[in-house]
Design a protein around this motif. Structure first.
Motif, PDB file in Angstrom:
ATOM      1  N   ILE A   1       0.838  -1.203   0.000  1.00 44.02           N
ATOM      2  CA  ILE A   1       0.000   0.000   0.000  1.00 44.02           C
ATOM      3  C   ILE A   1       0.872   1.251   0.000  1.00 44.02           C
ATOM      4  O   ILE A   1       0.622   2.208  -0.747  1.00 44.02           O
ATOM      5  CB  ILE A   1      -0.944  -0.012   1.221  1.00 44.02           C
ATOM      6  CG1 ILE A   1      -1.933  -1.180   1.106  1.00 44.02           C
ATOM      7  CG2 ILE A   1      -1.688   1.317   1.348  1.00 44.02           C
ATOM      8  CD1 ILE A   1      -2.767  -1.396   2.357  1.00 44.02           C
ATOM      9  N   MET A   2       1.921   1.243   0.822  1.00 41.46           N
ATOM     10  CA  MET A   2       2.811   2.386   0.889  1.00 41.46           C
ATOM     11  C   MET A   2       3.522   2.624  -0.440  1.00 41.46           C
ATOM     12  O   MET A   2       3.619   3.759  -0.919  1.00 41.46           O
ATOM     13  CB  MET A   2       3.843   2.175   1.995  1.00 41.46           C
ATOM     14  CG  MET A   2       4.796   3.354   2.185  1.00 41.46           C
ATOM     15  SD  MET A   2       5.986   3.065   3.509  1.00 41.46           S
ATOM     16  CE  MET A   2       6.896   1.683   2.832  1.00 41.46           C
ATOM     17  N   GLY A   3       4.015   1.545  -1.068  1.00 42.50           N
ATOM     18  CA  GLY A   3       4.731   1.694  -2.331  1.00 42.50           C
ATOM     19  C   GLY A   3       3.868   2.263  -3.437  1.00 42.50           C
ATOM     20  O   GLY A   3       4.271   3.199  -4.137  1.00 42.50           O
ATOM     21  N   PHE A   4       2.656   1.722  -3.606  1.00 42.09           N
ATOM     22  CA  PHE A   4       1.757   2.222  -4.640  1.00 42.09           C
ATOM     23  C   PHE A   4       1.321   3.658  -4.351  1.00 42.09           C
ATOM     24  O   PHE A   4       1.097   4.447  -5.278  1.00 42.09           O
ATOM     25  CB  PHE A   4       0.531   1.315  -4.769  1.00 42.09           C
ATOM     26  CG  PHE A   4       0.765   0.076  -5.568  1.00 42.09           C
ATOM     27  CD1 PHE A   4       1.082   0.142  -6.915  1.00 42.09           C
ATOM     28  CD2 PHE A   4       0.685  -1.180  -4.964  1.00 42.09           C
ATOM     29  CE1 PHE A   4       1.305  -1.007  -7.660  1.00 42.09           C
ATOM     30  CE2 PHE A   4       0.910  -2.332  -5.696  1.00 42.09           C
ATOM     31  CZ  PHE A   4       1.224  -2.249  -7.051  1.00 42.09           C
ATOM     32  N   SER A   5       1.197   4.019  -3.069  1.00 46.37           N
ATOM     33  CA  SER A   5       0.776   5.379  -2.710  1.00 46.37           C
ATOM     34  C   SER A   5       1.868   6.403  -2.997  1.00 46.37           C
ATOM     35  O   SER A   5       1.570   7.550  -3.352  1.00 46.37           O
ATOM     36  CB  SER A   5       0.394   5.434  -1.225  1.00 46.37           C
ATOM     37  OG  SER A   5      -0.664   4.543  -0.937  1.00 46.37           O
ATOM     38  N   LEU A   6       3.118   6.008  -2.860  1.00 41.85           N
ATOM     39  CA  LEU A   6       4.224   6.954  -3.031  1.00 41.85           C
ATOM     40  C   LEU A   6       4.502   7.285  -4.497  1.00 41.85           C
ATOM     41  O   LEU A   6       4.943   8.389  -4.810  1.00 41.85           O
ATOM     42  CB  LEU A   6       5.496   6.384  -2.393  1.00 41.85           C
ATOM     43  CG  LEU A   6       5.579   6.387  -0.869  1.00 41.85           C
ATOM     44  CD1 LEU A   6       6.844   5.668  -0.422  1.00 41.85           C
ATOM     45  CD2 LEU A   6       5.573   7.818  -0.333  1.00 41.85           C
ATOM     46  N   ILE A   7       4.270   6.332  -5.396  1.00 39.05           N
ATOM     47  CA  ILE A   7       4.688   6.498  -6.788  1.00 39.05           C
ATOM     48  C   ILE A   7       4.148   7.776  -7.442  1.00 39.05           C
ATOM     49  O   ILE A   7       4.924   8.527  -8.061  1.00 39.05           O
ATOM     50  CB  ILE A   7       4.328   5.250  -7.619  1.00 39.05           C
ATOM     51  CG1 ILE A   7       5.261   4.106  -7.257  1.00 39.05           C
ATOM     52  CG2 ILE A   7       4.412   5.544  -9.116  1.00 39.05           C
ATOM     53  CD1 ILE A   7       4.977   2.810  -7.985  1.00 39.05           C
ATOM     54  N   PRO A   8       2.854   8.097  -7.365  1.00 39.81           N
ATOM     55  CA  PRO A   8       2.366   9.321  -8.037  1.00 39.81           C
ATOM     56  C   PRO A   8       3.077  10.593  -7.557  1.00 39.81           C
ATOM     57  O   PRO A   8       3.423  11.455  -8.368  1.00 39.81           O
ATOM     58  CB  PRO A   8       0.871   9.351  -7.689  1.00 39.81           C
ATOM     59  CG  PRO A   8       0.520   7.954  -7.362  1.00 39.81           C
ATOM     60  CD  PRO A   8       1.734   7.374  -6.722  1.00 39.81           C
ATOM     61  N   PHE A   9       3.299  10.707  -6.247  1.00 35.91           N
ATOM     62  CA  PHE A   9       3.969  11.891  -5.708  1.00 35.91           C
ATOM     63  C   PHE A   9       5.424  11.959  -6.180  1.00 35.91           C
ATOM     64  O   PHE A   9       5.917  13.025  -6.567  1.00 35.91           O
ATOM     65  CB  PHE A   9       3.926  11.866  -4.175  1.00 35.91           C
ATOM     66  CG  PHE A   9       2.544  11.996  -3.604  1.00 35.91           C
ATOM     67  CD1 PHE A   9       1.945  13.243  -3.469  1.00 35.91           C
ATOM     68  CD2 PHE A   9       1.835  10.876  -3.209  1.00 35.91           C
ATOM     69  CE1 PHE A   9       0.672  13.366  -2.947  1.00 35.91           C
ATOM     70  CE2 PHE A   9       0.563  10.986  -2.681  1.00 35.91           C
ATOM     71  CZ  PHE A   9      -0.024  12.237  -2.546  1.00 35.91           C
ATOM     72  N   MET A  10       6.114  10.813  -6.161  1.00 35.25           N
ATOM     73  CA  MET A  10       7.517  10.808  -6.555  1.00 35.25           C
ATOM     74  C   MET A  10       7.687  11.125  -8.035  1.00 35.25           C
ATOM     75  O   MET A  10       8.610  11.840  -8.432  1.00 35.25           O
ATOM     76  CB  MET A  10       8.153   9.461  -6.212  1.00 35.25           C
ATOM     77  CG  MET A  10       8.247   9.192  -4.719  1.00 35.25           C
ATOM     78  SD  MET A  10       9.247   7.747  -4.306  1.00 35.25           S
ATOM     79  CE  MET A  10       8.297   6.427  -5.082  1.00 35.25           C
ATOM     80  N   VAL A  11       6.799  10.594  -8.869  1.00 34.55           N
ATOM     81  CA  VAL A  11       6.878  10.893 -10.305  1.00 34.55           C
ATOM     82  C   VAL A  11       6.621  12.377 -10.559  1.00 34.55           C
ATOM     83  O   VAL A  11       7.299  13.009 -11.367  1.00 34.55           O
ATOM     84  CB  VAL A  11       5.869  10.022 -11.087  1.00 34.55           C
ATOM     85  CG1 VAL A  11       5.769  10.483 -12.536  1.00 34.55           C
ATOM     86  CG2 VAL A  11       6.278   8.553 -11.027  1.00 34.55           C
ATOM     87  N   TYR A  12       5.641  12.947  -9.863  1.00 33.13           N
ATOM     88  CA  TYR A  12       5.345  14.386 -10.015  1.00 33.13           C
ATOM     89  C   TYR A  12       6.578  15.221  -9.714  1.00 33.13           C
ATOM     90  O   TYR A  12       6.934  16.136 -10.473  1.00 33.13           O
ATOM     91  CB  TYR A  12       4.191  14.787  -9.099  1.00 33.13           C
ATOM     92  CG  TYR A  12       4.003  16.288  -9.014  1.00 33.13           C
ATOM     93  CD1 TYR A  12       3.332  16.978 -10.022  1.00 33.13           C
ATOM     94  CD2 TYR A  12       4.520  17.006  -7.943  1.00 33.13           C
ATOM     95  CE1 TYR A  12       3.178  18.364  -9.954  1.00 33.13           C
ATOM     96  CE2 TYR A  12       4.372  18.391  -7.867  1.00 33.13           C
ATOM     97  CZ  TYR A  12       3.702  19.062  -8.872  1.00 33.13           C
ATOM     98  OH  TYR A  12       3.567  20.423  -8.810  1.00 33.13           O
TER      99      TYR A  12
END
Length: 485
Positions: free
Chosen positions: A462-473
């Motif tokens: 859950i943490m990994g999938f949640s972080l991806i959009p913010f990190m890509v932005y």
């Protein structure tokens, strides 16, 4: 590998063979290293705790190290400490998950483990993700070699003409490819690289000493005085945690060789594997934190994305560490190359894939039951030379070509960490472990007890999938602003 049909294994009695097979140190495989042969062979485990710790540390400690000081600058030192604690914990538990599942297989690779856990689609995604991730990392290694050698060699030999061959980054990339990278990438087994890995770690240890020297003993002449350091992120970027965590995830990137380490380790019990995990996690975090905080405390808000570009070019210590890093990444290249070859072997030939239908070989030539049967329980170290050496060519040729075309390192760390890096080092281990528990590959000692590691895997997912959009932005934001260098 020793061919059991030609007498080379005659030192092993049948009793010894049975005992060693039981402890995973020797086992029979049907494969042929020489093209056209089909022989019973004995796979001999030779990896030790020392050699495995060294190779895993070398795989983990790469050029991502020189981007962590910039991460501290962007997040502030308090969040920087939290990021190190978080990533150290994630690195430890996800590595444990991968090795615990890997030891359930005699030979472990991404394809074999995914088949064991009954999620073959995960193998396809992970192999393509791994190839992209590590080819980009190897390309960045070549870029660093070309840029640093073209910068320091003219200073050493006293050449000041820009047209000199010493200033040509493409020349130095070609030299390192021919002399160091090709010979070490031909090697099939990871354990054979333990001495080059040790040399690479010595180079990174020297980097650590240099950074501490400039931070606490003799600050560089152009370093700000006083140094402007921050406890918290800058007001204009309060969410810098999401911007910088991708740098940390990229740095903690030793997961891909976990399967190879487990396969080659003599008597791979979880106790012995835990020693390896503790060794490499502790040493890696020590090097990362020392370099990151030492660099940040020296330059503060003037810290650049590539830490070594912050230091003066004419300082002897900087010249030495730049040359040392070139050799360090050259000797780290084959460890990543081993990972790429394993994934490419699955993608192209179906190595380790049960009932292969989607490898390039199967899609082009159709299913060949003889070839498929021969490869489905193997890893890339066991395939014929005619299959193996084309993979070596790909591993070397693509990073070489990319490094000839571009030398942009500004956001490779962030994009790699934000996308395929997060998948390979956070999401994949947790997803694999969850299915291993769900499908009975891993079971708790007490069946009535709550399998906490299974639910830890769910939390990490859950943490990994949640972080991806913010990190890509934030990676895109850095690319557009281009101020990290």
């Amino acid at each position: 590998l020793k061919d059991s049909t030609n007498g080379h294994h005659q030192n092993y009695s049948s009793a010894t063979m049975e005992e060693d097979v039981a402890s995973y140190n020797l086992f029979q495989v049907t494969a042929g290293i020489d093209e056209g042969t089909e022989t019973e062979q004995v796979y001999v485990r030779k990896g030790t705790i020392w050699s495995s710790s060294v190779n895993l540390s070398n795989s983990n400690i790469g050029i991502g190290t020189i981007g962590l000081a910039y991460g501290i600058k962007e997040s502030g030192w308090f969040l920087g400490i939290l990021l190190f604690v978080l990533c150290h914990f994630l690195n430890h538990i996800t590595m444990y998950m991968m090795m615990e599942v890997a030891r359930q297989c005699k030979v472990a690779s991404y394809a074999i483990v995914c088949n064991k856990c009954q999620v073959p689609v995960l193998q396809i995604v992970s192999d393509y993700s791994m190839v992209i991730n590590k080819l980009l990392s190897c390309s960045s290694y070549c870029i660093l070699i070309g840029d640093y050698m073209a910068l320091v060699v003219p200073q050493i030999v006293g050449s000041h003409e820009d047209a000199s061959i010493y200033h040509n980054r493409r020349f130095w990339i070609s030299v390192f490819i021919i002399l160091f990278i090709i010979p070490t990438n031909v090697v099939r087994k990871i354990d054979a690289l333990k001495y080059t890995s040790f040399f690479a770690l010595v180079c990174f240890f020297y980097l650590t000493i240099m950074v501490q020297y400039f931070a606490y003993i003799e600050p560089p002449s152009q370093a700000p005085n006083p140094v402007n350091i921050s406890v918290w992120p800058q007001p204009e970027s309060p969410l810098s945690f999401f911007k910088t965590i991708s740098l940390f995830i990229y740095a903690y990137g030793g997961h891909p060789i976990a399967f190879g380490i487990t396969t080659e380790l003599v008597n791979p019990t979880m106790k012995r594997l835990n020693w390896i995990i503790w060794n490499f996690c502790t040493f890696s975090t020590f090097i990362f934190a020392s370099v990151a905080f030492g660099g940040y405390l020296t330059y503060g808000e003037e810290t650049k994305g590539n830490l070594l570009n912050t230091y003066p070019d004419d300082a002897n210590a900087v010249i030495v560490v730049r040359v040392a890093l070139c050799f360090a990444v050259a000797f780290s290249f084959p460890l990543l190359g081993n990972v790429i070859k394993n994934s490419l072997g699955s993608i192209i030939y179906g190595v380790g894939v049960k009932n292969d239908q989607y490898s390039w070989y199967a899609l082009i030539f159709g299913k060949d039951e003889f070839v498929q049967k021969d490869l489905e329980e193997k890893d890339v170290t066991m395939i014929p030379a005619s299959f193996y050496y084309p993979l070596v060519v790909i591993v070397v040729a693509i990073p070489f070509t990319l490094s000839m075309i571009t030398n942009k390192l500004s956001v490779i760390f962030q994009f790699n960490g934000a996308t395929v890096g997060t998948f390979n080092q956070v999401i994949f281990p947790a997803l694999m472990y969850y299915f291993a528990c769900r499908n009975g590959v891993i079971q708790p000692a007490n069946k009535d007890a709550i399998h906490w590691k299974k639910w830890a895997a769910v939390f990490i997912l859950i943490m990994g999938f949640s972080l991806i959009p913010f990190m890509v932005y934030y990676a895109i934001d850095t690319l557009l602003r281009d101020d990290s260098q």
